[in-house]
Design an enzyme around this catalytic site. Sequence first.
Site, mmCIF file in Angstrom:
data_model
loop_
_atom_site.group_PDB
_atom_site.id
_atom_site.type_symbol
_atom_site.label_atom_id
_atom_site.label_comp_id
_atom_site.label_asym_id
_atom_site.label_seq_id
_atom_site.Cartn_x
_atom_site.Cartn_y
_atom_site.Cartn_z
ATOM 1 C CD GLU A 491 9.064 5.304 -6.602
ATOM 2 O OE1 GLU A 491 8.614 4.625 -5.687
ATOM 3 O OE2 GLU A 491 9.410 4.561 -7.552
ATOM 4 C CG HIS A 497 -2.032 2.819 -3.063
ATOM 5 N ND1 HIS A 497 -1.938 2.103 -4.140
ATOM 6 C CD2 HIS A 497 -3.056 2.432 -2.398
ATOM 7 C CE1 HIS A 497 -2.798 1.218 -4.201
ATOM 8 N NE2 HIS A 497 -3.563 1.256 -3.336
ATOM 9 C CD GLU A 519 5.169 0.038 -9.944
ATOM 10 O OE1 GLU A 519 5.055 1.643 -9.747
ATOM 11 O OE2 GLU A 519 5.698 -0.443 -9.112
ATOM 12 C CE1 TYR A 629 7.429 -0.067 -12.218
ATOM 13 C CE2 TYR A 629 8.496 -2.313 -12.761
ATOM 14 C CZ TYR A 629 8.233 -1.239 -11.822
ATOM 15 O OH TYR A 629 9.106 -1.041 -10.636
#
Length: 705
Positions: A491, A497, A519, A629
Amino acid sequence: AFCKLHVSGQQQQQQQRTAGMAPPTGSVMDGQSHQSAVNRLRWDLTAEQIERATTELIEKTKQVYDTVGAVQQAEVSYDNTLKALANVEVEYTVQRNMLDFPQHVSPYKDIRTASTEADKKLSEFDVEMSMRQDVYQRIIWLQEKIESTSMRQEAKRYLERLIKLGRRSGLHLPEETQEKIKAIKKRLSVLCIDFNKNLNEDTTFLPFTKEELGGLPEDFLNSLEKTEDGRLKVTLKYPHYFPLMKKCHVPETRRKMEEMFNSRCKEENCLILKELVDLRAQKSALLGFKTHSDFVLEMNMAKNYKTVINFLDELATKLKPLGVKERATILDLKQKECEKRGLPFDGRINAWDMRYYMNQVEETQYNVDQNLLKEYFPMQVVTEGLLEIYQELLGLTFHVEENAPVWHEDVQLYNVKDVTSGQIIGKFYLDLYPREGKYGHAACFGLQPGCLLPDSSRQISVAAMVANFTKPTSDAPSLLQHDEVETYFHEFGHVMHQLCSQADFAMFSGTHVERDFVEAPSQMLENWVWEKEPLTRMSKHYKTGKPIPDELLQKLMKSRQANTGLFNLRQIVLAKVDQALHTQTKADPVKEYAQLCDEILGVPATPGTNMPATFGHLAGGYDAQYYGYLWSEVYSMDMFYTRFKQEGIMNCKVGMDYRNSILRPGGSVDAWDMLRKFLGRDPKQDAFLASKGLNVEPTVLPSAC
């Protein structure tokens, strides 16, 4: 597997919106910008103020749209359309986040309710603005007018994106069709908000005696509240559910918990999910797409449903033999456990056995004792180590902002500076512990986009990491399981990012990249919690201060491939449920899930449960995109093994290359081009397959990527 980047209602609309919003008070200029290190967010609004501010924001923004939509064809210019819309988007995004973020984190129910209502109103308004045919027409006129002139690459991308989003809202279709699409979009917004609100507000608990919680450590038992008759209250929130499913040796307790966990909100969310899926299919059909999945995937790296299904099916075929081996091991462990405890052995693996025996595999085959291990991961040590690693790797410095206004006393705010220039590039909040009514997973929320302001200065980015780690008690600090350390790292990767991106337009800021790439940057950084140097830097025994013994460290690192077959097969089940719901007409979520559990995972779903009704991703911006993912892990592993593993995982030069090539552009460049630049070649699947313990046949990714 359930860490996620939070996708706000506004961002979901942005996938369809014709433009951003806010009064055109200036212009987004070409060239360099100076920095505006201001955090414009405030968290002291009352329920009444939220309600009033929502109305004001809508009125103010609508005026702008009316102005842009009234420009005569001959008068249309870059300044009075594109720049106006870009400027407005910045203002609107900041104000909107202030109004709709409190629903996830405020300790006060009246504020959470007001914020949810604000989100509903603003989501409806987003739909209205995304359907402004008059504004869309001005953008088309602008494109026709300025094709010959030279435009900055990112401005050109912005213009093209607005036109694409206009078409994806049906603004090229007859008015009657547009009205139908608008009504569906409004209804979808409300349903998504309600689906996740139901899960967040769930307060179910199960009372157990100490004996029924056999196998759970003392610190866990001591942290539980008691009922009037002295039993212990176990909620369905993550910090209770996962430790219990992993460590409780009483099968009946695990059975009750698993059944309740996968039956949360099942009545109300089952109805919502059915309507969501139906409406998405209707909207996609009106827009000329065969399925909702095809509509969504058009904007992703995968491009279409066929590519996604091929990817999932090929991976499932490769992983199934691993799954067979792992299930045999688990069944063997279960038989021995039943004999040892004098329990009847039913000869099968039940859903409530999975996490317990997967944990036992780690403890028996790899000799990793998770309870012992977590003693080396006190929250403060992990946080300090994690922040140090990120600072070193990305050339940043973090400082706590003392006495910063926050929404709860547990929350801390940090300033982030670039080491070379000394400039503040952003700020982040950490909100790490559970409380009633709070968002129940781990997620990163972008709150203030890093982009250019109307006066051409650069607005800093502000993000929040929201998680639910075990809270400290008077006897012990917060101790993290190793998978929680991994979640923390993941996270926080999203936070970086958000903060390191230097896009010009809010629409391309931070994590506004293709959803099946979003992701990858965070997943890549998860690798650090499986490597010796970083692990040593963020661990220390909470009592003695001693480092993790080398022997335990080696065992932990080897255990990375424990249960990799079953874990990834379960991810494929979830990705295929998501695809099935968004490609088939009238698919029954419970049946689809049960069938895929049998076919792919080989472990049946518990009768009477409804896992899809608890699957927040389906209503949280990941619809038809949960495959992302696994898909993005292909890229994350390629980046890690090709550059960091080869050149040094704490190599600052590679860290800066990563920051500049992958994080800095935000969504202003296609993911494929960012990857090529960082890797020096086209991406490959080899590192991904090897990381799953699979034989690697040299392959490149499907050309559709």
